[in-house]
Design a protein around this motif. Structure first.
Motif, short mmCIF file in Angstrom:
data_model
loop_
_atom_site.label_atom_id
_atom_site.label_comp_id
_atom_site.label_asym_id
_atom_site.label_seq_id
_atom_site.Cartn_x
_atom_site.Cartn_y
_atom_site.Cartn_z
N UNK A 301 0.82 -1.22 0.00
CA UNK A 301 0.00 0.00 0.00
C UNK A 301 0.85 1.27 0.00
N UNK A 302 1.90 1.22 0.78
CA UNK A 302 2.80 2.39 0.83
C UNK A 302 3.46 2.62 -0.53
N UNK A 303 3.96 1.54 -1.11
CA UNK A 303 4.67 1.66 -2.39
C UNK A 303 3.72 2.12 -3.49
N UNK A 304 2.51 1.57 -3.51
CA UNK A 304 1.54 1.93 -4.55
C UNK A 304 1.13 3.40 -4.41
N UNK A 305 0.85 3.81 -3.18
CA UNK A 305 0.43 5.20 -2.93
C UNK A 305 1.55 6.17 -3.33
#
Ligand code: PHB
Length: 401
Positions: A301-305
């Protein structure tokens, strides 16, 4: 340059070649300083980039590319090159588009698609050509049922799988009767089958079926009929832009507080910002949720955001996992796409560390996975519990299962 010069140049080239051959024979000639790179691996992304499922195709593409980028742009030592094709969620063009990308563009791997009707055409081409294929969404039952094949895998779900647990959930809430509403095409029909099987098994009664042609969103007359039928609840399948409109129209028709609406989670995934207050409180079943406690989900989620300034949804997870499956297979074969037996065997025995939770792959090549119960709170499909643990599609008609 006159003729003489040309012929003397030719002679010295020949002499040079002969000389090199002679040196090579003696073992004196060393390997050139630049080592040849293996050819790039062509990945075909055949997905919808226009129409009601455009956001789904984009999320899959984003997350597939995110995984590859995290691996330095390579899998199994091969750099990836993308060939992208918009399938428009148009089943009539499915076979032609798949043929174009497989036989004209000559992709090494086929990734797609979202719409079950288009998938039917792709499966035909995958079976005929033998190209390694990974389905990052479409639940088309036959892909891992009657038409299952060694070279076809799915990183998502079968149409039966995510909605089968919903009937039990609805009965536990005391809803003994319901109306079913969906689009009339392969996915809607197969999901209806999975829902009906689960709901009737626990004593539920479907009092009416309502269908619209895909991707029609003229819901008004049907919502009036639902109000008159007064079932205990409504169960549905819609997704993408159509799901946004359905949930808003259901609320605007005054049904939200009166007849509870249920569905598999596609009706609220990737759509909550646009649905706003109309979606609040909805209960759905799906193989992904917000608030899962897996470390993999957090980093994903962090990487995608960070990469896309967007929150990922179930479609992004499936795209990411399609890339993970490709990596597992190709790494085992050290980048040799022709070593298909080795690739297939490696994917078959893998456990994929997915943001949704770890999953394995059934003999029919469909994920075996937990189906969660989720509830809409603000802009989240909040994890409530596990509706069905480790659910495997029955893979009816698959000769490999
Ligand atoms: C399908 O056509 O298989 C399909 C499309 C969109 C979804 C789920 C399934 O969200």
């Amino acid at each position: 340059m006159n003729d003489n010069n040309v012929s003397s140049k030719r002679r010295s080239l020949l002499k040079g070649a002969a000389g090199a051959a002679g040196l090579a024979a003696t073992g004196i000639l060393h390997a050139p300083a630049v080592i040849a790179q293996p050819a790039r691996l062509k990945v075909g992304l055949m997905l919808p980039y226009t129409g009601t499922y455009a956001a789904l195709g984009n999320a899959i593409t984003n997350a597939f590319k995110l995984y590859i980028a995290e691996k330095g742009g390579k899998v199994g030592g091969r750099e990836i090159e993308y060939v992208v094709l918009d399938d428009e969620s148009e089943p009539a063009k499915g076979v032609d588009n798949a043929n174009r990308i497989v036989n004209r563009d000559k992709v090494d791997v086929l990734v797609g698609t979202v719409h079950s009707g288009v998938q039917a055409g792709m499966v035909k081409v995958s079976r005929e050509s033998g190209v390694l294929s990974i389905i990052p969404n479409a639940g088309f039952g036959a892909a891992t049922g009657q038409l299952c094949a060694p070279n076809i895998f799915r990183s998502s779900f079968s149409n039966w799988q995510t909605i089968h647990p919903l009937g039990k959930v609805m009965m536990e809430k005391g809803h003994k009767s319901c109306v079913w509403i969906s689009w009339k095409y392969a996915a809607g029909e197969e999901m209806f089958g999975g829902f009906k099987e689960g709901y009737e098994k626990v004593g539920g009664k479907i009092v009416k079926e309502m269908w619209l042609p895909f991707p029609n969103v003229e819901f008004q007359a049907l919502l009036t009929e639902i109000a008159a039928a007064k079932p205990d609840a409504v169960a549905c399948f819609f997704a993408g832009g159509g799901a946004v409109k359905f949930v808003k129209d259901y609320d605007a028709a005054g049904l939200k507080g009166k007849i509870p609406l249920y569905g598999n989670g596609f009706v609220t995934d990737g759509t909550l910002q646009a649905q706003g207050s109309s979606a609040q409180g909805l209960l759905t079943t799906l193989h992904y949720a917000d608030g899962l406690e897996f470390p993999k989900d957090k980093t994903f989620r962090l990487a995608y955001a960070k990469a896309y300034k967007l929150q990922p949804d179930v479609y992004a997870v499936q795209g990411y996992d399609a890339a993970q499956m490709l990596d597992v297979g190709l790494s085992a074969a050290k980048g040799d796409i022709k070593a298909q037996k080795q690739i297939v065997a490696a994917i078959e025995k893998a456990t994929i560390d997915s943001p949704r939770g770890r999953f394995t792959i059934s003999r029919a090549h469909n994920p075996v996975q937990d189906i969660y119960l989720r509830q809409v709170v603000g802009e989240s499909n909040k994890f409530v519990g596990i509706a069905w643990k480790n659910l495997s599609d029955p893979a009816r008609g698959c000769s490999m299962a």
